[in-house]
Design a protein around this motif. Structure first.
Motif, mmCIF file in Angstrom:
data_model
loop_
_atom_site.group_PDB
_atom_site.id
_atom_site.type_symbol
_atom_site.label_atom_id
_atom_site.label_comp_id
_atom_site.label_asym_id
_atom_site.label_seq_id
_atom_site.Cartn_x
_atom_site.Cartn_y
_atom_site.Cartn_z
ATOM 1 N N LEU A 40 11.502 5.602 2.082
ATOM 2 C CA LEU A 40 11.315 4.780 3.332
ATOM 3 C C LEU A 40 10.601 5.903 4.291
ATOM 4 O O LEU A 40 9.498 5.457 5.004
ATOM 5 C CB LEU A 40 12.575 4.218 3.969
ATOM 6 N N TYR A 41 11.343 7.310 4.185
ATOM 7 C CA TYR A 41 10.753 8.084 5.350
ATOM 8 C C TYR A 41 9.142 8.489 4.946
ATOM 9 O O TYR A 41 8.531 8.572 5.738
ATOM 10 C CB TYR A 41 11.714 9.568 5.137
ATOM 11 N N MET A 42 8.873 8.660 3.435
ATOM 12 C CA MET A 42 7.683 8.837 3.042
ATOM 13 C C MET A 42 6.595 7.481 3.239
ATOM 14 O O MET A 42 5.573 8.071 3.576
ATOM 15 C CB MET A 42 7.563 9.082 1.604
ATOM 16 N N ARG A 43 7.187 6.632 2.972
ATOM 17 C CA ARG A 43 6.457 5.422 3.167
ATOM 18 C C ARG A 43 5.824 4.935 4.455
ATOM 19 O O ARG A 43 4.669 4.516 4.735
ATOM 20 C CB ARG A 43 6.878 4.000 2.610
ATOM 21 N N ALA A 79 1.682 10.104 -3.180
ATOM 22 C CA ALA A 79 3.262 10.453 -3.282
ATOM 23 C C ALA A 79 4.052 9.317 -2.869
ATOM 24 O O ALA A 79 5.213 9.122 -3.719
ATOM 25 C CB ALA A 79 3.412 11.826 -2.734
ATOM 26 N N SER A 80 3.892 8.829 -1.882
ATOM 27 C CA SER A 80 4.579 7.651 -1.094
ATOM 28 C C SER A 80 4.544 6.253 -2.003
ATOM 29 O O SER A 80 5.661 5.963 -2.300
ATOM 30 C CB SER A 80 4.091 7.110 0.343
ATOM 31 N N THR A 81 3.299 5.953 -2.255
ATOM 32 C CA THR A 81 3.342 4.978 -3.397
ATOM 33 C C THR A 81 4.019 5.135 -4.689
ATOM 34 O O THR A 81 4.483 4.170 -5.079
ATOM 35 C CB THR A 81 1.806 4.267 -3.436
ATOM 36 N N PHE A 82 3.932 6.395 -5.502
ATOM 37 C CA PHE A 82 4.590 6.602 -6.439
ATOM 38 C C PHE A 82 6.089 6.545 -6.362
ATOM 39 O O PHE A 82 6.665 5.939 -7.126
ATOM 40 C CB PHE A 82 4.191 8.087 -6.987
ATOM 41 N N LEU A 83 6.625 7.186 -5.328
ATOM 42 C CA LEU A 83 7.912 7.093 -5.263
ATOM 43 C C LEU A 83 8.378 5.686 -4.879
ATOM 44 O O LEU A 83 9.453 5.334 -5.305
ATOM 45 C CB LEU A 83 8.326 8.113 -3.980
ATOM 46 N N GLY A 84 7.737 4.988 -3.859
ATOM 47 C CA GLY A 84 8.064 3.365 -3.807
ATOM 48 C C GLY A 84 8.213 2.739 -4.848
ATOM 49 O O GLY A 84 9.243 1.910 -5.149
ATOM 50 N N VAL A 86 -1.591 -8.934 7.751
ATOM 51 C CA VAL A 86 -1.177 -7.713 8.717
ATOM 52 C C VAL A 86 -1.479 -6.342 7.810
ATOM 53 O O VAL A 86 -1.242 -5.326 8.741
ATOM 54 C CB VAL A 86 0.202 -7.845 9.094
ATOM 55 N N GLY A 87 -1.881 -6.422 6.647
ATOM 56 C CA GLY A 87 -1.877 -4.937 6.083
ATOM 57 C C GLY A 87 -0.846 -4.579 4.946
ATOM 58 O O GLY A 87 0.010 -5.521 4.632
ATOM 59 N N ARG A 88 -1.297 -3.924 3.937
ATOM 60 C CA ARG A 88 -0.583 -3.384 2.828
ATOM 61 C C ARG A 88 0.468 -2.550 3.236
ATOM 62 O O ARG A 88 1.791 -2.715 2.605
ATOM 63 C CB ARG A 88 -1.432 -2.643 1.778
ATOM 64 N N LYS A 89 0.417 -1.519 4.250
ATOM 65 C CA LYS A 89 1.591 -0.724 4.519
ATOM 66 C C LYS A 89 3.053 -1.566 4.987
ATOM 67 O O LYS A 89 3.765 -1.141 4.546
ATOM 68 C CB LYS A 89 0.911 0.128 5.572
ATOM 69 N N PRO A 90 2.934 -2.563 5.895
ATOM 70 C CA PRO A 90 3.984 -3.195 6.316
ATOM 71 C C PRO A 90 4.779 -4.021 5.481
ATOM 72 O O PRO A 90 6.100 -3.803 5.337
ATOM 73 C CB PRO A 90 3.532 -4.180 7.545
ATOM 74 N N ILE A 91 4.124 -4.516 4.320
ATOM 75 C CA ILE A 91 4.924 -5.162 3.453
ATOM 76 C C ILE A 91 5.568 -4.543 2.492
ATOM 77 O O ILE A 91 6.611 -4.765 1.887
ATOM 78 C CB ILE A 91 4.001 -6.390 2.624
ATOM 79 N N MET A 92 4.909 -3.001 2.191
ATOM 80 C CA MET A 92 5.543 -2.216 1.143
ATOM 81 C C MET A 92 6.855 -1.555 1.862
ATOM 82 O O MET A 92 7.540 -1.340 1.216
ATOM 83 C CB MET A 92 4.496 -1.212 0.897
ATOM 84 N N ILE A 93 6.806 -1.356 3.384
ATOM 85 C CA ILE A 93 8.255 -1.165 3.761
ATOM 86 C C ILE A 93 9.147 -2.064 3.552
ATOM 87 O O ILE A 93 10.268 -1.982 3.331
ATOM 88 C CB ILE A 93 7.911 -0.784 5.309
ATOM 89 N N TRP A 94 8.708 -3.416 4.064
ATOM 90 C CA TRP A 94 9.724 -4.434 4.012
ATOM 91 C C TRP A 94 10.137 -4.677 2.515
ATOM 92 O O TRP A 94 11.460 -5.141 2.539
ATOM 93 C CB TRP A 94 9.087 -5.797 4.547
#
Length: 445
Positions: A218-221, A31-36, A97-105
């Protein structure tokens, strides 16, 4: 001789659920990656839809209509030129540093740039500074998408249970269709406004809407878990200090396959949706509402067909679907797309723009979400390799295609040269996939 399904089952057995079978975590991640992905593609594409509708007049009024369209599409191409740099920077960080941080940035970066576009004064107010700032903001959008478009499907692929990588990645990739639907719908709605209101303030609304949907994404990610394969690989061997150098030294063939496949993958959408929209409004003199409606309908269906093709690729393989997608995409555009548009029949114009989004784009985009990661056997450099190959390929393909096609039409007075150019791009992707190995049945490490 073993059947494909038997090989797939063997691969699935060797590739257990990386996420440990956490169904709730998988749903949250998807859900998070789809919405992002939806938000990032909305941010990136809304400019392309607005360019021939209003931005050419507002930011390049000193040019003739055709030259103004070429200038507006040149700014559109700037976003693509930034994507390789974004892929290199965020690919490096994602492998460190990982996939998650850059998806937020990247989401924050894209949202800020898009919102700023909605606040930007036009040429009539600040002169040449307006298109200059527009170029800078477009560049920032490209930087962000250069990281996001590789990281989102990769996180899904690395988190998927064995035998379902294609489906998981395709669900994320369907966010591109979702972003296209939102972007085209937003421009379609403001395009119904009186022309004076559209040029005065209405064009700003699609850009400003990005600020609203950004906070939801952002909240979901921030609640998504890191890729288990990446965590495992780094825990066992440590992160690579310079993953891009490792890619250039040891993964050149894999990067080249991704690059040329991305050339073809990106071409059908940007030739039909972006250049096609300009052709309908500029050359044929029709309302932009018709092609935009076709794009909305097609990509709305594409949100459903993307997962379908991803699921199918887990069963029949990635290569057959990609080869078919590139061949059909070429045949459709060359033989049917522009004849349908030239009828000027509203139903046929809508149909012409709907077919790529419903069938041709998903058949390619859904499958490459898993095909690209499967070309690399080391999770510690995988994002760098995908981002580099895909972003350069997208520049050479869809990024330059609208402006090159518009320039070729201006130079030759016809479509033949543009169609030859497009055919060559499809052929490049077809050959790259033809020379690759089938990857759906192999375990991902």
């Amino acid at each position: 001789m073993s059947t494909y399904s038997e090989n797939t089952a063997a691969g699935a057995a060797a590739d257990p659920a990386p996420g440990g079978g956490d169904a709730k975590g998988s749903r949250r991640m998807l859900a998070s990656t789809f919405l992002g992905t939806t938000i990032e593609w909305y941010d990136f594409l809304v400019y392309g839809f607005l360019a021939p509708v209003a931005l050419d007049v507002l930011f390049f009024p000193q040019f003739s209509p055709l030259v103004g369209t070429i200038a507006a599409f040149s700014v559109f191409a700037v976003g693509f030129l930034a994507r390789p740099l974004g892929g290199i920077v965020f690919g490096h960080l994602g492998d460190r540093v990982g996939r998650k941080p850059i998806m937020i940035w990247t989401m924050a970066l894209a949202g800020a740039a898009t919102t700023a576009m909605g606040l930007l004064p036009t040429y009539a107010t600040i002169g040449l500074l307006a298109p200059v700032v527009l170029v800078v903001l477009r560049f920032v959008q490209g930087l962000a998408l250069g990281g996001e478009s590789a990281a989102g499907p990769l996180l899904a692929t690395e988190s998927a249970p064995g035998g379902r990588r294609g489906l998981f990645a395709a669900i994320v990739q369907s966010g591109a269709a979702g972003g296209t639907v939102l972007g085209a719908t937003a421009v379609l709605l403001v395009g119904l406004m009186p022309r004076e209101d559209l040029l005065a303030w209405g064009w700003r609304l699609p850009f400003l809407a990005s600020a609203v949907i950004f906070f939801v994404g952002l909240y979901m990610r921030v609640r998504v878990a890191e890729s288990p394969l990446f965590t495992r690989a780094v825990g066992a061997a440590g992160a690579e200090r310079m993953p891009l150098l490792v890619v250039l030294r040891s993964h050149k063939a894999a990067t080249a396959r991704v690059l040329f496949a991305a050339v073809a993958e990106s071409s059908v959408f940007y030739f039909t949706a972006i250049f096609g929209l300009s052709y309908v409004t500029g050359t044929l003199g029709l309302s932009p509402a018709l092609p935009l409606l076709g794009i909305v309908i097609g990509n709305g269906l594409g949100m459903l067909t993307n997962p379908l093709f991803g699921w199918l690729s887990d069963r029949v393989g990635r290569r057959p679907l990609l080869l078919l997608a590139y061949a059909l995409g070429c045949l459709y555009v060359v033989a049917a797309f522009f004849p349908l548009l030239r009828t000027a029949d509203p139903a046929l114009v809508v149909l012409a723009l709907a077919i790529p989004g419903a069938v041709l784009q998903p058949m390619s985009l859904a499958v490459t979400g898993s095909f690209y990661p499967e070309q690399f056997d080391d999770a510690r450099v995988r994002l760098s390799g995908i981002a580099l190959g895909r972003q350069i390929g997208t520049v050479l393909g869809g990024g330059l295609l609208p402006v090159v096609s518009a320039a070729l039409v201006a130079a030759t007075g016809g479509l033949t040269a543009s169609l030859v150019y497009y055919t060559a791009l499809c052929a490049a992707g077809f050959l790259a996939v033809l020379l690759s190995r089938e990857s759906a049945r192999t375990a991902l490490t």
